[in-house]
Design a protein around this motif. Structure first.
Motif, PDB file in Angstrom:
ATOM      1  N   ILE A   4       0.838  -1.208   0.000  1.00 15.88           N
ATOM      2  CA  ILE A   4       0.000   0.000   0.000  1.00 15.88           C
ATOM      3  C   ILE A   4       0.868   1.251   0.000  1.00 15.88           C
ATOM      4  O   ILE A   4       0.620   2.204  -0.747  1.00 15.88           O
ATOM      5  CB  ILE A   4      -0.923   0.016   1.243  1.00 15.88           C
ATOM      6  CG1 ILE A   4      -1.994  -1.070   1.134  1.00 15.88           C
ATOM      7  CG2 ILE A   4      -1.584   1.390   1.391  1.00 15.88           C
ATOM      8  CD1 ILE A   4      -3.001  -0.837   0.035  1.00 15.88           C
ATOM      9  N   ARG A   7       2.437   1.827  -3.371  1.00 12.78           N
ATOM     10  CA  ARG A   7       1.428   2.313  -4.312  1.00 12.78           C
ATOM     11  C   ARG A   7       1.119   3.786  -4.078  1.00 12.78           C
ATOM     12  O   ARG A   7       0.953   4.557  -5.026  1.00 12.78           O
ATOM     13  CB  ARG A   7       0.157   1.477  -4.185  1.00 12.78           C
ATOM     14  CG  ARG A   7       0.278   0.069  -4.749  1.00 12.78           C
ATOM     15  CD  ARG A   7      -0.910  -0.787  -4.358  1.00 12.78           C
ATOM     16  NE  ARG A   7      -2.154  -0.236  -4.889  1.00 12.78           N
ATOM     17  CZ  ARG A   7      -3.360  -0.635  -4.486  1.00 12.78           C
ATOM     18  NH1 ARG A   7      -3.486  -1.555  -3.535  1.00 12.78           N
ATOM     19  NH2 ARG A   7      -4.441  -0.103  -5.029  1.00 12.78           N
ATOM     20  N   ASP A 192      -8.715  -0.075  -6.963  1.00 10.63           N
ATOM     21  CA  ASP A 192      -9.513  -0.015  -5.743  1.00 10.63           C
ATOM     22  C   ASP A 192     -10.229   1.328  -5.714  1.00 10.63           C
ATOM     23  O   ASP A 192      -9.578   2.387  -5.695  1.00 10.63           O
ATOM     24  CB  ASP A 192      -8.608  -0.139  -4.506  1.00 10.63           C
ATOM     25  CG  ASP A 192      -7.915  -1.492  -4.446  1.00 10.63           C
ATOM     26  OD1 ASP A 192      -8.561  -2.483  -4.811  1.00 10.63           O
ATOM     27  OD2 ASP A 192      -6.745  -1.546  -4.032  1.00 10.63           O
TER      28      ASP A 192
END
Length: 208
Positions: A4, A7, A192
């Motif tokens: 995460i 990213r 997402d």
């Protein structure tokens, strides 16, 4: 957790590079991206900075996209806030120089990194997707029409030149070359979203 963080870093680097490239092209004094001309028009009209103008335009697009039931991701919010702020920062510190035209390279690289982060996409790219859904036309055609629409809105800015017109018509091809070089394929990214959105629909559109 590590994934995460990487990213998120990729997302912010992408937004920074895109903002840097957009400002570079503007500072080259030969013309600019069509949406930048729109930002300059709003900036002059309301007496606000180019970055703040960009924020307002991104906000309008975001509202339209939500009404069209497009997915809202972190990327759209970061680009709208942080990306717009960085345009103002770069606009203050960068000199005016024709060599700044090299910024054309940084914008597609930045957008590719934003997409590769997997948090959705920028509002302008999402708007392209929405228009493709509504019309069934190709990405390059819709992107060209979209850029020309922004170009017409940005005519009063004084930044619209022959270069702006060529860039508006050829942006899709520039994106295609840079994306291929970076091995970025939008259909392979699993996004997402915070609100709505369908990765299946995203892949279905960009396979055209």
């Amino acid at each position: 957790m590590k994934d995460i963080i990487s990213r998120i870093i990729k997302l912010f680097i992408g937004c920074s590079l895109a903002s840097f490239g957009i400002t570079c092209v503007l500072k080259a004094n030969l013309g600019c991206f069509a949406i930048t001309a729109t930002n300059v028009t709003f900036s002059s009209l309301f007496g606000i900075s180019i970055g703040m103008s960009g924020f307002l335009i991104e906000l309008i697009m975001l509202i339209c996209l939500l009404r069209l039931k497009e997915g809202l991701g972190v990327a759209a919010i970061v680009n709208m806030t942080y990306g717009s702020f960085m345009i103002d920062v770069f606009n203050m510190i960068l000199p005016t120089n024709p060599l700044m035209l090299l910024g054309l390279i940084f914008v597609p690289i930045g957008w590719a990194l934003v997409g590769m982060a997997g948090f959705g996409d920028t509002n302008s790219n999402l708007l392209t997707t929405a228009l493709i859904k509504k019309t069934g036309k190709s990405l390059r055609l819709i992107r060209g029409i979209q850029e020309c629409m922004f170009l017409l809105i940005g005519l009063p800015s004084g930044c619209v030149t022959w270069f702006t017109l060529i860039l508006s018509l050829g942006l899709g091809y520039i994106l295609q070359v840079i994306y291929k070089f970076m091995k970025y394929e939008p259909t392979e990214i699993k996004h997402d979203y915070l609100i709505g959105g369908s990765n299946f629909e995203f892949q279905k559109i960009y396979k055209k």
